[in-house]
Design a protein around this motif. Structure first.
Motif, mmCIF file in Angstrom:
data_model
loop_
_atom_site.group_PDB
_atom_site.id
_atom_site.type_symbol
_atom_site.label_atom_id
_atom_site.label_comp_id
_atom_site.label_asym_id
_atom_site.label_seq_id
_atom_site.Cartn_x
_atom_site.Cartn_y
_atom_site.Cartn_z
ATOM 1 N N ASP A 222 0.831 -1.215 0.000
ATOM 2 C CA ASP A 222 0.000 0.000 0.000
ATOM 3 C C ASP A 222 0.862 1.259 0.000
ATOM 4 N N LYS B 86 0.987 4.102 -3.189
ATOM 5 C CA LYS B 86 0.825 5.549 -3.013
ATOM 6 C C LYS B 86 2.063 6.308 -3.492
ATOM 7 N N GLN C 35 2.291 6.450 -7.362
ATOM 8 C CA GLN C 35 1.362 7.433 -7.903
ATOM 9 C C GLN C 35 1.858 8.859 -7.657
ATOM 10 N N ARG C 36 2.305 9.099 -6.423
ATOM 11 C CA ARG C 36 2.738 10.446 -6.036
ATOM 12 C C ARG C 36 3.953 10.903 -6.834
#
Length: 148
Positions: A16, A20, A23-24
């Motif tokens: 997880d 994130k 993507q960031r």
């Protein structure tokens, strides 16, 4: 730079964090496992399912990773191989493997395997706690910030 994950044994909470971060930072993330993996819908994130077998996922990662890539793994022999390719290796506890510590870790791993095989030691590492999750997230963020 791409991120590769030895995903069969990677804790979900670490995955997880990686989803994130990918993507960031717009970083390609590939999870490699010998089972089906669910990933969030994203052109940056993919899962590769390899056939079952000893070290099949590890071998795929070693073949595909390139110098400068980041490999997430708790597998010390895999970490040693990716370091030889000039890639980086980070374990789910937020510790980077490097040329200086990998020999010691390989020797300790071999010693512990020998102890387990004789029944003198059982079990593996303790489960990840909040501190280790934070250490991983911080180490990953520092790495990604310095490799933009």
């Amino acid at each position: 730079m791409k991120i590769w994950v030895d995903a069969d044994a990677c804790p979900n909470v670490i995955k997880d964090i990686l989803f994130k971060a990918a993507q960031r930072t717009s970083t390609e993330l590939t999870l490699v496992a010998n089972q089906y993996l669910r990933t969030p819908p994203s052109p940056l994130i993919k899962a590769v399912q390899v056939p079952s077998g000893f070290d099949v996922a590890d071998n795929h990662i070693v073949q595909e990773c390139e110098a400068g890539d980041l490999v997430i793994t708790a597998d010390i022999p895999l970490a040693a191989e990716v370091l030889q390719k000039k890639a980086h290796a980070l374990n789910p506890r937020g510790e980077f493997y490097d040329q200086e510590n990998i020999r010691h870790r390989l020797a300790m791993r071999n010693f512990m395997e020998e102890m387990r095989s004789t029944g003198q030691v059982s079990g593996g590492p303790p489960p990840l706690g909040n501190r280790e999750k934070m250490d991983f997230a911080n180490a990953l963020d520092r790495f990604l910030a310095s490799h933009e």
